[in-house]
Scaffold this motif. Structure first.
Motif, PDB file in Angstrom:
ATOM      1  N   SER A   1      30.882  -2.428  -7.671  1.00  0.00           N
ATOM      2  CA  SER A   1      31.017  -2.825  -6.267  1.00  0.00           C
ATOM      3  C   SER A   1      32.480  -3.028  -5.907  1.00  0.00           C
ATOM      4  O   SER A   1      33.313  -3.343  -6.753  1.00  0.00           O
ATOM      5  CB  SER A   1      30.266  -4.136  -5.991  1.00  0.00           C
ATOM      6  OG  SER A   1      28.868  -3.962  -6.077  1.00  0.00           O
ATOM      7  N   ARG A   2      32.761  -2.844  -4.613  1.00  0.00           N
ATOM      8  CA  ARG A   2      34.037  -3.244  -4.029  1.00  0.00           C
ATOM      9  C   ARG A   2      33.809  -4.516  -3.225  1.00  0.00           C
ATOM     10  O   ARG A   2      32.775  -4.661  -2.578  1.00  0.00           O
ATOM     11  CB  ARG A   2      34.601  -2.147  -3.128  1.00  0.00           C
ATOM     12  CG  ARG A   2      35.115  -0.922  -3.871  1.00  0.00           C
ATOM     13  CD  ARG A   2      35.757   0.060  -2.915  1.00  0.00           C
ATOM     14  NE  ARG A   2      36.303   1.203  -3.613  1.00  0.00           N
ATOM     15  CZ  ARG A   2      37.541   1.295  -4.083  1.00  0.00           C
ATOM     16  NH1 ARG A   2      38.370   0.273  -3.901  1.00  0.00           N
ATOM     17  NH2 ARG A   2      37.960   2.372  -4.704  1.00  0.00           N
ATOM     18  N   ARG A   3      34.781  -5.415  -3.271  1.00  0.00           N
ATOM     19  CA  ARG A   3      34.675  -6.660  -2.503  1.00  0.00           C
ATOM     20  C   ARG A   3      35.946  -6.862  -1.686  1.00  0.00           C
ATOM     21  O   ARG A   3      37.054  -6.559  -2.144  1.00  0.00           O
ATOM     22  CB  ARG A   3      34.490  -7.865  -3.433  1.00  0.00           C
ATOM     23  CG  ARG A   3      33.275  -7.809  -4.312  1.00  0.00           C
ATOM     24  CD  ARG A   3      32.826  -9.195  -4.749  1.00  0.00           C
ATOM     25  NE  ARG A   3      33.898  -9.985  -5.342  1.00  0.00           N
ATOM     26  CZ  ARG A   3      33.796 -11.296  -5.592  1.00  0.00           C
ATOM     27  NH1 ARG A   3      32.700 -11.954  -5.282  1.00  0.00           N
ATOM     28  NH2 ARG A   3      34.807 -11.955  -6.147  1.00  0.00           N
TER      29      ARG A   3
ATOM     30  N   GLY B   1      24.826  -3.158   0.234  1.00  0.00           N
ATOM     31  CA  GLY B   1      26.015  -3.903   0.622  1.00  0.00           C
ATOM     32  C   GLY B   1      25.609  -5.210   1.251  1.00  0.00           C
ATOM     33  O   GLY B   1      24.421  -5.546   1.341  1.00  0.00           O
TER      34      GLY B   1
ATOM     35  N   SER C   1      25.269   2.855  -7.060  1.00  0.00           N
ATOM     36  CA  SER C   1      24.056   2.041  -7.154  1.00  0.00           C
ATOM     37  C   SER C   1      23.180   2.527  -8.291  1.00  0.00           C
ATOM     38  O   SER C   1      23.314   3.646  -8.785  1.00  0.00           O
ATOM     39  CB  SER C   1      23.283   2.095  -5.833  1.00  0.00           C
ATOM     40  OG  SER C   1      24.044   1.560  -4.772  1.00  0.00           O
TER      41      SER C   1
ATOM     42  N   ARG D   1      37.569  -4.470  -7.324  1.00  0.00           N
ATOM     43  CA  ARG D   1      36.417  -3.727  -7.843  1.00  0.00           C
ATOM     44  C   ARG D   1      35.860  -4.510  -9.019  1.00  0.00           C
ATOM     45  O   ARG D   1      36.609  -5.008  -9.862  1.00  0.00           O
ATOM     46  CB  ARG D   1      36.804  -2.320  -8.292  1.00  0.00           C
ATOM     47  CG  ARG D   1      37.292  -1.429  -7.171  1.00  0.00           C
ATOM     48  CD  ARG D   1      37.728  -0.052  -7.686  1.00  0.00           C
ATOM     49  NE  ARG D   1      36.579   0.696  -8.195  1.00  0.00           N
ATOM     50  CZ  ARG D   1      36.441   1.097  -9.466  1.00  0.00           C
ATOM     51  NH1 ARG D   1      37.353   0.761 -10.381  1.00  0.00           N
ATOM     52  NH2 ARG D   1      35.382   1.804  -9.839  1.00  0.00           N
TER      53      ARG D   1
ATOM     54  N   TRP E   1      25.869  -1.831 -11.831  1.00  0.00           N
ATOM     55  CA  TRP E   1      26.482  -1.104 -10.730  1.00  0.00           C
ATOM     56  C   TRP E   1      27.925  -1.566 -10.559  1.00  0.00           C
ATOM     57  O   TRP E   1      28.322  -2.611 -11.066  1.00  0.00           O
ATOM     58  CB  TRP E   1      25.698  -1.305  -9.434  1.00  0.00           C
ATOM     59  CG  TRP E   1      25.650  -2.732  -8.966  1.00  0.00           C
ATOM     60  CD1 TRP E   1      26.543  -3.386  -8.150  1.00  0.00           C
ATOM     61  CD2 TRP E   1      24.651  -3.713  -9.305  1.00  0.00           C
ATOM     62  NE1 TRP E   1      26.157  -4.688  -7.957  1.00  0.00           N
ATOM     63  CE2 TRP E   1      25.004  -4.916  -8.648  1.00  0.00           C
ATOM     64  CE3 TRP E   1      23.486  -3.676 -10.093  1.00  0.00           C
ATOM     65  CZ2 TRP E   1      24.241  -6.075  -8.766  1.00  0.00           C
ATOM     66  CZ3 TRP E   1      22.733  -4.830 -10.215  1.00  0.00           C
ATOM     67  CH2 TRP E   1      23.109  -6.016  -9.548  1.00  0.00           C
TER      68      TRP E   1
ATOM     69  N   PHE F   1      30.804  -7.167   0.352  1.00  0.00           N
ATOM     70  CA  PHE F   1      30.646  -6.355  -0.852  1.00  0.00           C
ATOM     71  C   PHE F   1      29.882  -5.081  -0.527  1.00  0.00           C
ATOM     72  O   PHE F   1      29.070  -5.037   0.395  1.00  0.00           O
ATOM     73  CB  PHE F   1      29.931  -7.137  -1.962  1.00  0.00           C
ATOM     74  CG  PHE F   1      28.576  -7.672  -1.582  1.00  0.00           C
ATOM     75  CD1 PHE F   1      27.429  -6.894  -1.724  1.00  0.00           C
ATOM     76  CD2 PHE F   1      28.433  -8.971  -1.097  1.00  0.00           C
ATOM     77  CE1 PHE F   1      26.181  -7.397  -1.386  1.00  0.00           C
ATOM     78  CE2 PHE F   1      27.202  -9.474  -0.750  1.00  0.00           C
ATOM     79  CZ  PHE F   1      26.064  -8.684  -0.894  1.00  0.00           C
ATOM     80  N   ARG F   2      30.175  -4.034  -1.289  1.00  0.00           N
ATOM     81  CA  ARG F   2      29.505  -2.746  -1.119  1.00  0.00           C
ATOM     82  C   ARG F   2      29.446  -2.057  -2.462  1.00  0.00           C
ATOM     83  O   ARG F   2      30.464  -1.912  -3.138  1.00  0.00           O
ATOM     84  CB  ARG F   2      30.267  -1.894  -0.108  1.00  0.00           C
ATOM     85  CG  ARG F   2      29.763  -0.490   0.066  1.00  0.00           C
ATOM     86  CD  ARG F   2      28.638  -0.336   1.029  1.00  0.00           C
ATOM     87  NE  ARG F   2      28.672  -1.251   2.154  1.00  0.00           N
ATOM     88  CZ  ARG F   2      27.563  -1.609   2.803  1.00  0.00           C
ATOM     89  NH1 ARG F   2      26.381  -1.162   2.396  1.00  0.00           N
ATOM     90  NH2 ARG F   2      27.632  -2.422   3.833  1.00  0.00           N
ATOM     91  N   GLN F   3      28.265  -1.662  -2.904  1.00  0.00           N
ATOM     92  CA  GLN F   3      28.129  -0.962  -4.172  1.00  0.00           C
ATOM     93  C   GLN F   3      28.737   0.432  -4.068  1.00  0.00           C
ATOM     94  O   GLN F   3      28.445   1.171  -3.134  1.00  0.00           O
ATOM     95  CB  GLN F   3      26.658  -0.866  -4.581  1.00  0.00           C
ATOM     96  CG  GLN F   3      26.027  -2.190  -4.968  1.00  0.00           C
ATOM     97  CD  GLN F   3      24.594  -2.048  -5.452  1.00  0.00           C
ATOM     98  OE1 GLN F   3      24.069  -0.932  -5.531  1.00  0.00           O
ATOM     99  NE2 GLN F   3      23.962  -3.161  -5.773  1.00  0.00           N
ATOM    100  N   GLU F   4      29.586   0.770  -5.038  1.00  0.00           N
ATOM    101  CA  GLU F   4      30.125   2.134  -5.122  1.00  0.00           C
ATOM    102  C   GLU F   4      29.092   3.067  -5.733  1.00  0.00           C
ATOM    103  O   GLU F   4      28.866   4.167  -5.236  1.00  0.00           O
ATOM    104  CB  GLU F   4      31.377   2.152  -5.993  1.00  0.00           C
ATOM    105  CG  GLU F   4      32.609   1.576  -5.371  1.00  0.00           C
ATOM    106  CD  GLU F   4      33.810   1.765  -6.265  1.00  0.00           C
ATOM    107  OE1 GLU F   4      34.917   1.837  -5.730  1.00  0.00           O
ATOM    108  OE2 GLU F   4      33.651   1.835  -7.505  1.00  0.00           O
TER     109      GLU F   4
ATOM    110  N   TYR G   1      20.419  -2.305   2.694  1.00  0.00           N
ATOM    111  CA  TYR G   1      20.153  -1.397   1.581  1.00  0.00           C
ATOM    112  C   TYR G   1      19.183  -0.293   1.993  1.00  0.00           C
ATOM    113  O   TYR G   1      18.440  -0.417   2.979  1.00  0.00           O
ATOM    114  CB  TYR G   1      19.591  -2.156   0.382  1.00  0.00           C
ATOM    115  CG  TYR G   1      18.431  -3.082   0.698  1.00  0.00           C
ATOM    116  CD1 TYR G   1      17.116  -2.629   0.704  1.00  0.00           C
ATOM    117  CD2 TYR G   1      18.654  -4.428   0.983  1.00  0.00           C
ATOM    118  CE1 TYR G   1      16.062  -3.484   0.989  1.00  0.00           C
ATOM    119  CE2 TYR G   1      17.616  -5.289   1.275  1.00  0.00           C
ATOM    120  CZ  TYR G   1      16.326  -4.813   1.270  1.00  0.00           C
ATOM    121  OH  TYR G   1      15.282  -5.665   1.567  1.00  0.00           O
TER     122      TYR G   1
END
Length: 324
Positions: free
Chosen positions: A81-83, A107, A99, A65, A79, A94-97, A128
């Motif tokens: 993100s998880r990677r 993502g 935003s 994270r 923001w 990657f995906r924003q937790e 997005y």
């Protein structure tokens, strides 16, 4: 979206209508070297122009994270993100937790494809959606993604191929001991809007903080030779002990300037440190310092000038904290 989908970058059914984009660039470097540069977020502010600061929030080397502060269409945003890192597959999803509006979800992935032993293709994917699927907001995001993706890929190529982080870069620190409290020192450094009254080398200052802890700071400062320079920075203020910054309007000699202020208790008070990382623009050395001046002298000049301003600020912070 499930936790697994957030980590792996898989799309939930709600994301099937998301806008999808892809930006690519060819880089003259081995794929593994490029992957390592993208995977290490500590140096992103020095590599990618939009990135202001990144904090690593935890992970196990494969899943992590991070919190990112960056500009989008000139506006500072933040923001989390998880990677998911896949060094064998040369891919980072990657995906924003959480935003930042007008983005509702975001993502994508970095994918590095070897073209030969010395050449690679880098693909940057995004998907997005806008808050409430607003068309105007979606257009704003389109522009931000396109601008930032192009800027990041170009900077990545330059850093790898031209070794920008090599002999043109200098990093240094200056520190002072203060017989005062960390809070008083932090308040002085955080209250940059008052520096015009508090610091003799600052002749004009504008400090905007629409989001708590995220400042847009513009200053006119005086150099020792009497010349005046305008700089603009974004600052990530993390009470009670650290302020990170990145200049986006730079003095003529530099192509990069990042740094931080750090406050550490030492038993008798606090130690305050100012750190700088700068990259010299070799094409402007003659304009600033005269013909025949080399890179090493330019680096010395930058060190002396920036260090003098930092020590001046540290001196006034010390006096303030020891007085109150």
């Amino acid at each position: 979206m499930t936790d697994q989908q957030a980590v792996t970058g898989q799309q939930s059914p709600a994301d099937t209508a998301a806008r999808r984009t892809e930006h690519t660039i060819t880089v003259l470097a081995p794929a593994a070297d490029i992957y390592r540069l993208i995977a290490d977020v500590r140096h992103w502010p020095q590599i990618f122009p939009p990135t202001l600061h990144v904090d690593h929030l935890g992970g196990d080397g494969r899943q992590e994270r991070i919190q990112i502060w960056a500009t989008a269409n000139g506006a500072p945003k933040s923001w989390t993100s998880r990677r998911t890192l896949d060094p064998d597959g040369l891919r980072i999803d990657f995906r924003q937790e959480v935003s930042s509006p007008p983005v509702a979800s975001m993502g994508g992935a970095w994918i590095i494809e070897p073209l030969s032993e010395r050449e690679s293709r880098v693909r940057l994917l995004h998907d997005y959606r806008a808050v409430d699927d607003d068309p105007k907001a979606l257009e704003w995001i389109d522009q931000a993604v396109d601008r930032n993706s192009g800027s990041e890929l170009a900077a990545l190529k330059a850093n790898v191929e031209l070794s920008v982080a090599g002999d043109r870069t200098i990093s240094f620190e200056d520190s002072v001991s203060v017989a005062g409290t960390a809070k008083d020192v932090y308040d002085f450094l955080n209250e940059a809007g008052l520096w015009e009254q508090r610091l003799p080398h600052v002749v004009r200052v504008s400090c905007v903080e629409d989001t708590p802890g995220l400042q847009e700071l513009e200053m006119d400062t005086l150099a020792k030779d009497g010349s005046q320079h305008t700089t603009k920075s974004y600052r990530v203020c993390q009470a009670p002990d650290r302020i990170h910054y990145k200049q986006v309007t730079l003095p003529p000699l530099l192509t990069l300037h990042t740094g931080y202020w750090a406050i550490e208790e030492n038993g008798e008070g606090v130690t305050v440190t100012s750190q700088h990382t700068v990259v010299i623009d070799p094409e402007r050395i003659a304009d600033v310092l005269g013909e025949g001046v080399g890179l090493e002298r330019a680096k010395e000049f930058a060190r002396q000038t920036l260090g003098a301003n930092s020590l001046a600020t540290l001196g006034h912070a010390k006096a303030h904290a020891e007085r109150v």
